[in-house]
Structure formats: C-alpha cells, structure tokens
Design a protein around this motif. Sequence first.
Motif, mmCIF file in Angstrom:
data_model
loop_
_atom_site.group_PDB
_atom_site.id
_atom_site.type_symbol
_atom_site.label_atom_id
_atom_site.label_comp_id
_atom_site.label_asym_id
_atom_site.label_seq_id
_atom_site.Cartn_x
_atom_site.Cartn_y
_atom_site.Cartn_z
ATOM 1 N N TRP A 1 76.482 54.989 57.521
ATOM 2 C CA TRP A 1 75.990 55.896 56.482
ATOM 3 C C TRP A 1 75.272 55.095 55.389
ATOM 4 O O TRP A 1 75.409 53.878 55.330
ATOM 5 C CB TRP A 1 77.148 56.697 55.888
ATOM 6 C CG TRP A 1 77.659 57.758 56.833
ATOM 7 C CD1 TRP A 1 78.033 57.570 58.122
ATOM 8 C CD2 TRP A 1 77.822 59.141 56.558
ATOM 9 N NE1 TRP A 1 78.414 58.741 58.688
ATOM 10 C CE2 TRP A 1 78.308 59.752 57.740
ATOM 11 C CE3 TRP A 1 77.623 59.953 55.436
ATOM 12 C CZ2 TRP A 1 78.571 61.109 57.823
ATOM 13 C CZ3 TRP A 1 77.907 61.305 55.521
ATOM 14 C CH2 TRP A 1 78.367 61.877 56.704
ATOM 15 N N LEU A 2 74.541 55.804 54.548
ATOM 16 C CA LEU A 2 73.821 55.132 53.471
ATOM 17 C C LEU A 2 74.370 55.566 52.119
ATOM 18 O O LEU A 2 74.755 56.726 51.936
ATOM 19 C CB LEU A 2 72.329 55.481 53.521
ATOM 20 C CG LEU A 2 71.579 55.059 54.787
ATOM 21 C CD1 LEU A 2 70.148 55.550 54.713
ATOM 22 C CD2 LEU A 2 71.634 53.544 54.943
ATOM 23 N N ASP A 3 74.383 54.598 51.184
ATOM 24 C CA ASP A 3 74.817 54.902 49.828
ATOM 25 C C ASP A 3 73.626 55.484 49.061
ATOM 26 O O ASP A 3 72.634 54.802 48.817
ATOM 27 C CB ASP A 3 75.314 53.609 49.174
ATOM 28 C CG ASP A 3 75.817 53.856 47.763
ATOM 29 O OD1 ASP A 3 75.561 54.959 47.223
ATOM 30 O OD2 ASP A 3 76.461 52.944 47.213
ATOM 31 N N ALA A 4 73.724 56.747 48.659
ATOM 32 C CA ALA A 4 72.613 57.416 47.966
ATOM 33 C C ALA A 4 72.825 57.457 46.458
ATOM 34 O O ALA A 4 72.251 58.289 45.771
ATOM 35 C CB ALA A 4 72.421 58.821 48.524
ATOM 36 N N GLY A 5 73.666 56.564 45.926
ATOM 37 C CA GLY A 5 73.793 56.450 44.481
ATOM 38 C C GLY A 5 74.957 57.250 43.921
ATOM 39 O O GLY A 5 75.638 57.981 44.641
ATOM 40 N N GLY B 1 77.800 70.959 45.193
ATOM 41 C CA GLY B 1 77.653 70.272 46.470
ATOM 42 C C GLY B 1 76.389 69.417 46.529
ATOM 43 O O GLY B 1 75.552 69.433 45.612
ATOM 44 N N TYR B 2 76.292 68.660 47.612
ATOM 45 C CA TYR B 2 75.111 67.803 47.813
ATOM 46 C C TYR B 2 74.534 68.090 49.189
ATOM 47 O O TYR B 2 75.270 68.429 50.124
ATOM 48 C CB TYR B 2 75.502 66.333 47.697
ATOM 49 C CG TYR B 2 75.998 65.997 46.313
ATOM 50 C CD1 TYR B 2 75.103 65.590 45.327
ATOM 51 C CD2 TYR B 2 77.348 66.133 45.995
ATOM 52 C CE1 TYR B 2 75.559 65.321 44.049
ATOM 53 C CE2 TYR B 2 77.802 65.875 44.727
ATOM 54 C CZ TYR B 2 76.907 65.461 43.745
ATOM 55 O OH TYR B 2 77.343 65.214 42.490
ATOM 56 N N CYS B 3 73.246 67.982 49.320
ATOM 57 C CA CYS B 3 72.626 68.199 50.618
ATOM 58 C C CYS B 3 71.488 67.194 50.771
ATOM 59 O O CYS B 3 71.023 66.606 49.795
ATOM 60 C CB CYS B 3 72.101 69.624 50.742
ATOM 61 S SG CYS B 3 70.858 70.007 49.517
ATOM 62 N N ARG C 1 73.610 64.897 57.146
ATOM 63 C CA ARG C 1 74.947 65.174 56.636
ATOM 64 C C ARG C 1 75.222 64.329 55.402
ATOM 65 O O ARG C 1 74.761 63.187 55.312
ATOM 66 C CB ARG C 1 75.978 64.898 57.714
ATOM 67 C CG ARG C 1 76.066 66.084 58.699
ATOM 68 C CD ARG C 1 77.272 65.962 59.578
ATOM 69 N NE ARG C 1 77.107 64.827 60.485
ATOM 70 C CZ ARG C 1 78.126 64.169 61.006
ATOM 71 N NH1 ARG C 1 79.360 64.488 60.697
ATOM 72 N NH2 ARG C 1 77.912 63.177 61.844
ATOM 73 N N THR C 2 75.950 64.891 54.442
ATOM 74 C CA THR C 2 76.305 64.154 53.220
ATOM 75 C C THR C 2 77.810 64.278 52.976
ATOM 76 O O THR C 2 78.447 65.206 53.459
ATOM 77 C CB THR C 2 75.591 64.733 51.979
ATOM 78 O OG1 THR C 2 75.951 66.101 51.870
ATOM 79 C CG2 THR C 2 74.093 64.614 52.079
ATOM 80 N N ARG C 3 78.345 63.351 52.220
ATOM 81 C CA ARG C 3 79.703 63.492 51.697
ATOM 82 C C ARG C 3 79.811 62.616 50.444
ATOM 83 O O ARG C 3 78.964 61.739 50.216
ATOM 84 C CB ARG C 3 80.737 63.090 52.752
ATOM 85 C CG ARG C 3 80.722 61.624 53.159
ATOM 86 C CD ARG C 3 81.906 61.337 54.097
ATOM 87 N NE ARG C 3 82.203 59.923 54.143
ATOM 88 C CZ ARG C 3 81.916 59.128 55.183
ATOM 89 N NH1 ARG C 3 81.306 59.630 56.255
ATOM 90 N NH2 ARG C 3 82.229 57.852 55.155
ATOM 91 N N VAL C 4 80.805 62.893 49.621
ATOM 92 C CA VAL C 4 80.996 62.113 48.401
ATOM 93 C C VAL C 4 82.272 61.306 48.550
ATOM 94 O O VAL C 4 83.300 61.825 48.988
ATOM 95 C CB VAL C 4 81.092 63.031 47.162
ATOM 96 C CG1 VAL C 4 81.310 62.194 45.906
ATOM 97 C CG2 VAL C 4 79.825 63.858 47.042
ATOM 98 N N ASN D 1 74.252 60.399 56.016
ATOM 99 C CA ASN D 1 74.121 59.885 57.377
ATOM 100 C C ASN D 1 72.649 59.919 57.775
ATOM 101 O O ASN D 1 72.032 60.984 57.816
ATOM 102 C CB ASN D 1 74.938 60.765 58.331
ATOM 103 C CG ASN D 1 74.965 60.177 59.736
ATOM 104 O OD1 ASN D 1 74.059 59.454 60.120
ATOM 105 N ND2 ASN D 1 76.010 60.492 60.479
ATOM 106 N N PRO D 2 72.052 58.744 58.032
ATOM 107 C CA PRO D 2 70.597 58.708 58.282
ATOM 108 C C PRO D 2 70.187 59.319 59.625
ATOM 109 O O PRO D 2 69.007 59.353 59.924
ATOM 110 C CB PRO D 2 70.272 57.204 58.229
ATOM 111 C CG PRO D 2 71.545 56.525 58.581
ATOM 112 C CD PRO D 2 72.665 57.407 58.099
ATOM 113 N N LYS D 3 71.167 59.752 60.414
ATOM 114 C CA LYS D 3 70.795 60.424 61.667
ATOM 115 C C LYS D 3 70.605 61.914 61.399
ATOM 116 O O LYS D 3 71.531 62.566 60.917
ATOM 117 C CB LYS D 3 71.889 60.214 62.723
ATOM 118 C CG LYS D 3 71.474 59.163 63.761
ATOM 119 C CD LYS D 3 72.522 58.978 64.835
ATOM 120 C CE LYS D 3 72.820 60.272 65.580
ATOM 121 N NZ LYS D 3 74.109 60.222 66.285
#
Lengths: 254, 337
Positions: B233-237, B267-269, B320-323, B331-333
Amino acid sequence: MTSEREDFYVGYLPMPPAHRAFLRWVAPSILWTMVVICGITLTFFKPAPPAVWSTGALLELKGMLRTAPYPLIEVRTEAGRMTTVLLTGIGKRGAFVPEIYSDTYCSVRGYPLERDGRRILELMEGSGAITRAGDQSAAWLTPEPLPIGRAEFEGEILDSKCWHGAMKPGEGRAHKACATLCVRGGIAPALIVHSGSRAGEVVILVGAGGGRAADAVLPYLGEPVTVRGEFFRQAGMLWLRLDADGILPRGSAP
Amino acid sequence: MSNAYRAVQWNSHKRGYDLWIAAAVLLYLAIFFVGGKLLFREPGGFSDEILLIRAFGTCAIALLHVVLAIGPLARLDARFAALLYNRRHLGVALFLVALLHAILVTVFYGGFGVQAAPVAVISGYEPALRAGALPFELLGFFALLIFFLMAATSHDFWLANLGAGVWKALHMLVYLAYGLVIAHVALGALQDQSSPVYFWLLLLGVSGLTVLHLLAARREAARRPARAAAEGWLDAGAANSLADGRGRVVVPPGGGERIAVFRHGEGYCAVSNVCAHQAGPLGEGRIVNGCITCPWHGYQYRPEDGKSPPPYTEKIPTYRTRVEGGRILVNPKPEEV
Ligand code: FES
C-alpha cells in the motif's frame, strides 16, 4: 451547498466570488496588454513609401511608343528633355501594346503612379488607351543608349509598378509573392539600389541578350541581391543589361 | 452512446467569455486600422489591405500567446481556471483571425494577376525555392493547417471519436504551430522592418511562454512519490490535514498512474488522478454535490464507484483506502469492476 466550493470554479455553476474578483482585473489586463502591443507594433513600423497612385486622374502622354524590351513611351518634356515612362496594364499585367503601334508617335491614356519624381503609367482599359497622334515618327530623334560602363549594385529587385505605389509598401520579403506575379505578368522588373553612390536609383533590368529579364530575376525578387551588368542611360532612364548569372543573393537584409 | 460531450453545452460563462474574445479582437483590429491610418498619412500611408493583413496577423500572434499561456497559468494559480474552461473558444477565434490574415494575403498579393490567386501564391514560391530561399509563407500555411485541425476537432464529439490519446497528440501540435508562426514572422515580416522593437517583442513572447511552462513543470516535478507502506500500500499523507471535500495527488514511487485521494465527510476514497475527459488532474478538484469534480471542465465522478452520475457513462478506476495511525493508506492496485 456552496461552502464546499467557495474557491473552486466549475463552469456550469455560479462563479465563486474570489474567482470573479480575480477575473475582474485579469480580463481587462489581457485586453490592455493587447492594446499596448497594438500601439507599439504600429508606432515602430517602417513608414510606407511616399508614392501616389492617381486612380481617378486620367493622364494623357504623347510620344514615341516602344514595345521592346518593355512597353514604354518616350516623352519630350516642355523643357526639351527626353524622359521614358514605362507602361503597365491593369492589375498585375504588363501593358498590352499591339505591334502596329511600335515605334510610332502615339498618345496614350492611363493612370499615373508616381514616387520620388519618377512616373509610370497604367494604361486605361478599352480602345481609347492608345491612339495614333499624327505622323511625327520620321522627325523623332531616337536617343542612343549612353553607356556608363560595367557596374555592380547591391539592392532589391522588384516589379516597377508596385514600387511606384500600386502597393504600399510594394517591396521587401512580404511583397515577394506579389512581385513574382507582377513580373510573370509582364511588368518590367526594376533594381532599387540600396548602397553606394547610386543608392536610391531605380534601374530597369534587361536580360543578357537585351530582351526581357523576367526569367533571370524571378528567383531573386524581394531578396537582397548583388547585380552585375552593363549600365547605361537611354531616354532619361537608367538601364542595366544583366550579365549571364549576373544576380547573386546576399546573406542578410541591408 | 454516452452523453460525453456535455462540456460544450452553453452556459452564461461561455457567453460572457465569447463576448470578451469578440470585444478584444474587434478592439484590437479597430485600433490597429484606425491608428495606422492616423499615424501614417498620405502620401506615406499604407495600403488598406496591407494594414489589414498586418492587423489580423499580429492579432493572431497575440491570441496565440494568450492561448498558450492559459495552461501553465492555471497550473500555477487555480483562479485562471475560468480562462481554461473555455480555452477552445479562444482557439477557434485564433484560427478565424489567422484564416482572415491568410485570405487577405492570398487575395491581395496573389490576386489581380495572370494566374488564379491561390495558384499564384503557391507557384510563386517555386523560383525562390530554386534559389534556395525559404518561403516563409509556407510556414504560416502549415501553422494555419494545424490551427484548422485543432479548431475543427475542438468539439468533444471528436474527443470521443478520436480517442483521448490521438486527440491529445493532435492538440499538442499547437507547439509545433507556435514554432512555425515564430519562424514565419522572423523570416518574413520582421525582415522588412528596420526597428529592433519587433525582434524584442517576439523574444519577449517566446521567453515569457517558456518561463511559464518551466514554472508549471517545476511545480509538477516537485510532487514527491508517496512512501510505501505495508503490503504494497502507499502512504497518502496525514488524514487530518485533508479538509472535507478536498483531494490530494498521490504519486506511486515506481511510476504508473497517479491517484487522487479525497476526503468525503468522515471517509476517504481514491480514484485515478486522470480525468476521462481531457486528462485533467482530478486530485486538484473538489467534491461538489457529492461527486468528485474535475477542475478543468467540471466532469463529475461518484466517489464510491468512479462512475459519472446518470445520464453520463464515464468511469474511472477506483482504489481501496484505509486509515491507520492517522495516515491515509491507498492500495495502488485499481479495484476490480
Ligand atoms: S473535465 Fe475536462 S479534463 Fe476533466
């Protein structure tokens, strides 16, 4: 819900106040910049030549009509001086002078184009353009060509009609396509001398064999060139008989 | 068939924009012509047609600079968005002004002769070409051709039918056209003027546009790739630094499509950063009326599935995102449809 987009512009929704305020000065600024550029562009133009084409004032000239190398009329001024006036047709065409008038004393009518004290005549349309004017041909003293010698000039070749005021300006790179059409149409090509003791002179060009020079000059119209040939004066006009390959392009504008 | 061309539907902004364009062009032409007549009086005046040729030609160049400046300006300051929204109208205006310049040149310089005007203008180059001179008129003609293609395909109908890639490539030709126009002027009209002012004006235009594009590019390049988190996954800040309805652009470290992460309520998307319309940067957009909205022309996508709300049928990839620990992870996929 306007709060979520108070500073976000979407074309189909009302414009946010911040954007509206911004546009209030950006749009006029673009407009004024264009106006300023317009002003600068105009102010620094090289002025158009002081040439006058009197399209409304029919002029009649009497003298000896020639068809070679270009249609022209030799006219004696009141002071007794001999001058040559080149003739052109309407538009970008050479004058149509029937052979029967060649080397006869005639009256021609048309519209004069004048620049720097030089004049050419655009023959009017119709049968009244050329009429015989009594038989003084025998008494007319044909002026001999007066050789000045071999010469080399720097300058620009163009059609004599536009230079005399048919186009203003009727010279330079932008005018090249027009000059090409004029010379193809039979208008006499002229060299405008740019430097040396003859700067500003207008020299009519003839080919190496003494005939029309259109084919030789076409590739070089509107460009800075060096021109070589036999320089002479005849009936008050300057002529240059081009050497074979007597025109050389020069690298840059004068 | 989708309703994909909605962005060219009319609204009051467009009408206002077009009025401004028309006013600017007419004002420019009028000042040029009347000013030219007053400044250069007979017998040293210009032929009317030549004055008009110059008026239309210089106006087209000014418009071209405005058209090319809007893109980078909008990247540098979002408030230029309103100019970007209708840029295509400015492009069409530019084409029409340049076309009138070309028509005047053809009729005036190519007319009144022993050949038909277009033939005269085209065949007029031949002797000069033989002598090795570059016919500057041809450069202008090719630029005009590009402006024509762009104006003719500016409607979203063409965008939909040519495909975004072809359309984009076609419209990138404007930079080639710009080069052709500069060469057209430098080798043509500039040669006939004795004042250096025109050279400096042209240089100012070229360097101004270059600087704007470089600044915009530097800003783009300044976006750092996101840090990788666990499981690919990637850290989006930080989650709390993203305001509701706002987006953030996430650059995958290994290259690949950029991702736009949005906060929507609590939420985040995440969706693709590339708008389905003209590849506008969705991450710089907002959520408006519950939809992710593109900053360029306002195309909208639902956060939950990346689909445009009916009746529109566009769809962009979602992620997909999660906190976790106060960080947004993405998730970059792309999610399977
Ligand atoms: S709406 Fe045009 S690029 Fe997104």
